[in-house]
Design an enzyme around this catalytic site. Structure first.
Site, short mmCIF file in Angstrom:
data_model
loop_
_atom_site.label_atom_id
_atom_site.label_comp_id
_atom_site.label_asym_id
_atom_site.label_seq_id
_atom_site.Cartn_x
_atom_site.Cartn_y
_atom_site.Cartn_z
N HIS A 48 91.07 74.73 29.16
CA HIS A 48 91.53 76.11 28.96
C HIS A 48 91.62 76.81 30.30
O HIS A 48 90.80 76.59 31.20
CB HIS A 48 90.64 76.88 27.98
CG HIS A 48 89.21 77.06 28.40
ND1 HIS A 48 88.82 78.03 29.29
CD2 HIS A 48 88.07 76.41 28.03
CE1 HIS A 48 87.51 77.98 29.45
NE2 HIS A 48 87.03 77.00 28.72
N ASP A 96 91.74 80.24 30.72
CA ASP A 96 91.13 81.57 30.78
C ASP A 96 89.66 81.47 31.14
O ASP A 96 89.02 80.42 30.99
CB ASP A 96 91.32 82.32 29.47
CG ASP A 96 90.67 81.63 28.28
OD1 ASP A 96 90.78 80.39 28.18
OD2 ASP A 96 90.04 82.32 27.45
N ASP A 143 83.72 76.21 34.39
CA ASP A 143 84.20 76.49 33.03
C ASP A 143 85.58 77.12 33.05
O ASP A 143 85.70 78.32 32.93
CB ASP A 143 83.19 77.39 32.32
CG ASP A 143 83.49 77.61 30.86
OD1 ASP A 143 84.28 76.84 30.29
OD2 ASP A 143 82.95 78.56 30.26
N GLU A 189 90.76 80.55 25.05
CA GLU A 189 89.65 79.78 24.49
C GLU A 189 88.39 80.63 24.44
O GLU A 189 87.61 80.55 23.48
CB GLU A 189 89.41 78.52 25.32
CG GLU A 189 88.42 77.52 24.70
CD GLU A 189 86.97 77.79 25.05
OE1 GLU A 189 86.08 77.17 24.43
OE2 GLU A 189 86.70 78.64 25.94
N GLU A 190 88.17 81.43 25.48
CA GLU A 190 86.92 82.17 25.60
C GLU A 190 86.78 83.30 24.57
O GLU A 190 85.69 83.85 24.42
CB GLU A 190 86.79 82.75 27.01
CG GLU A 190 86.67 81.72 28.12
CD GLU A 190 85.34 80.98 28.12
OE1 GLU A 190 84.54 81.18 27.18
OE2 GLU A 190 85.08 80.21 29.06
N GLU A 225 85.25 70.35 29.16
CA GLU A 225 84.21 71.38 29.26
C GLU A 225 83.04 70.83 30.08
O GLU A 225 82.80 69.61 30.12
CB GLU A 225 83.72 71.79 27.87
CG GLU A 225 84.73 72.54 27.02
CD GLU A 225 84.78 74.03 27.36
OE1 GLU A 225 84.09 74.46 28.31
OE2 GLU A 225 85.53 74.76 26.68
N HIS A 274 79.61 81.26 32.75
CA HIS A 274 79.52 82.66 32.30
C HIS A 274 78.51 83.48 33.10
O HIS A 274 78.28 84.64 32.78
CB HIS A 274 79.15 82.73 30.80
CG HIS A 274 80.16 82.13 29.89
ND1 HIS A 274 80.22 82.40 28.54
CD2 HIS A 274 81.18 81.25 30.12
CE1 HIS A 274 81.20 81.73 27.98
NE2 HIS A 274 81.80 81.02 28.93
#
Length: 386
Positions: A73, A75, A105, A137-138, A165, A359
């Protein structure tokens, strides 16, 4: 022919695009399209409904069945409120680590895959490698369903998908699903001194939340159990709640958001069904004794299916063969792997970096992890060429 770029160089470029989910990712997709065009690789790109974002599918090798999907992903999560020691969108290197939002990520995996495109092209691949990059995705894997549907329509059915991931390059064959629900309770307002004449939406929302706690206890006993997960059962968690207008007014409306992190998709369906039955059979009749207009409605906002382990997963068998790993682990976070599996594409998760850094401020990926990912994908290319 385009110039080769290292994974580190590509990661620096990818981090430089602010692709927080609230913003567009199109500049990044345009960059990837231009990079691949330098190797005579065309891209299948589709926008979202608003035209603000786009996904990408690109195939290296013959357009035949049995290809391998490398999926990521584009984003990333926001940086607001986080104490970064450098610009989150400008990659820096320090002590063998590359720092920046999305470093692990999961732009690190995308960067490695792109850096090896010249290697893929140079080989006479008998089995195609498909690059499949999504958006949103997030915020609940919102972009993946349309992307996967188009992929299954536009390219011959792949044999396996590897979702990159961050797993520290360990093989993962299962992840929990994530179903997000919004429950709205509608009552009848009135003066707070006349509670017998109104229906307090906050009170009934509290009863719903209490019942969800009871359902969660049921899942511990009668739901799906997998001791590899921590915790080893599906969970329910209320996240936010809002309602009422003033202290002296009986609350007319209350909304709360809750989620079910499920090992089996049956568990989230069970939780929703049990709540709706309780509302229909116990709460709503009592509410409507006073206010016929009273109601409780639950809407599904997000439903990401779990990735379920199986004994005959070709994706798992391939990764085991190429890496020599004898064990497969699980992750509790949601991912797009379950959506690929739901579409009939056997899937696993395996990518560079640790979820412990995702994150967070000062997110990073170790250079050694990118190297390990590179070695893995070169083995994949060798396999696909024989």
């Amino acid at each position: 022919m385009a110039s080769k770029m290292t994974a580190k160089e590509l990661l620096g470029s990818l981090i430089g695009f602010d692709t927080v989910s609230a913003f567009s990712n199109k500049a990044l997709i345009d960059f990837v399209e231009g990079y691949l065009a330098g190797f005579d690789i065309s891209c299948n790109i589709a926008p979202n409904e608003e035209g603000t974002k786009a996904d990408l599918i690109a195939t290296i090798g013959p357009m035949v069945e049995g290809g391998i999907v490398l999926s990521g992903h584009t984003d990333v999560v926001p940086v607001e409120g986080q104490d970064w020691h450098s610009d989150p969108f400008e990659m820096i290197e320090k002590d063998g680590r590359l720092f920046g939002r999305g470093a692990c990520d999961m732009k690190g995996f995308i960067a490695v895959a792109l850096s090896l495109v010249p290697e893929f092209v140079a080989r006479d691949l008998k089995i195609p490698i498909h690059l499949v990059f999504s958006y949103d995705e997030e915020v609940g894997c919102l972009g993946a369903p349309a992307l996967i549907a188009r992929m299954c329509k536009d390219i011959p059915m792949p044999r396996a998908a590897i979702i990159g991931e961050p797993t520290s390059m360990k093989l993962v064959n299962a992840h929990k699903g994530s179903a997000l629900y919004e429950t709205t309770v509608t009552g009848r307002p009135g003066h707070s001194s006349q509670t017998h004449m109104g229906v307090n939406a906050i009170s009934y929302a509290a009863a719903c939340i209490q019942h969800l706690s009871e359902i969660a206890e049921e899942l511990k006993v009668s739901g799906t159990i997998d001791e590899r997960f921590e915790p080893p059962h599906s969970t329910i968690s209320p996240g936010t709640i809002e309602g009422g207008t003033a202290l002296n007014i009986i609350a007319e409306e209350c909304k709360f958001i809750w989620d079910c992190r499920s090992i089996s998709e049956d568990d989230s369906a069970f939780a929703l069904k049990r709540l709706e039955e309780y509302c229909a059979e116990t709460l709503i009749p009592k509410m409507r004794e006073i206010a016929p207009e009273a109601d409780i409605q639950t809407m599904t906002r997000v439903n990401v299916p779990p990735l379920v382990a199986s004994d005959d997963n070709p994706a798992e068998a391939l990764v085991r063969q190429l890496t020599g790993q004898n064990q497969a682990s699980v992750v509790s976070f949601g991912a797009e792997a379950g959506l690929f599996q739901e579409a009939g594409v056997p899937s696993v998760i395996c990518g560079p970096g640790s979820i412990d850094q995702a994150h967070r401020p000062d997110e990073y990926v170790d250079l050694s992890q990118l190297k390990e990912c590179e070695e893995f994908l070169i083995k994949l290319a060798d396999w696909a060429a024989t």
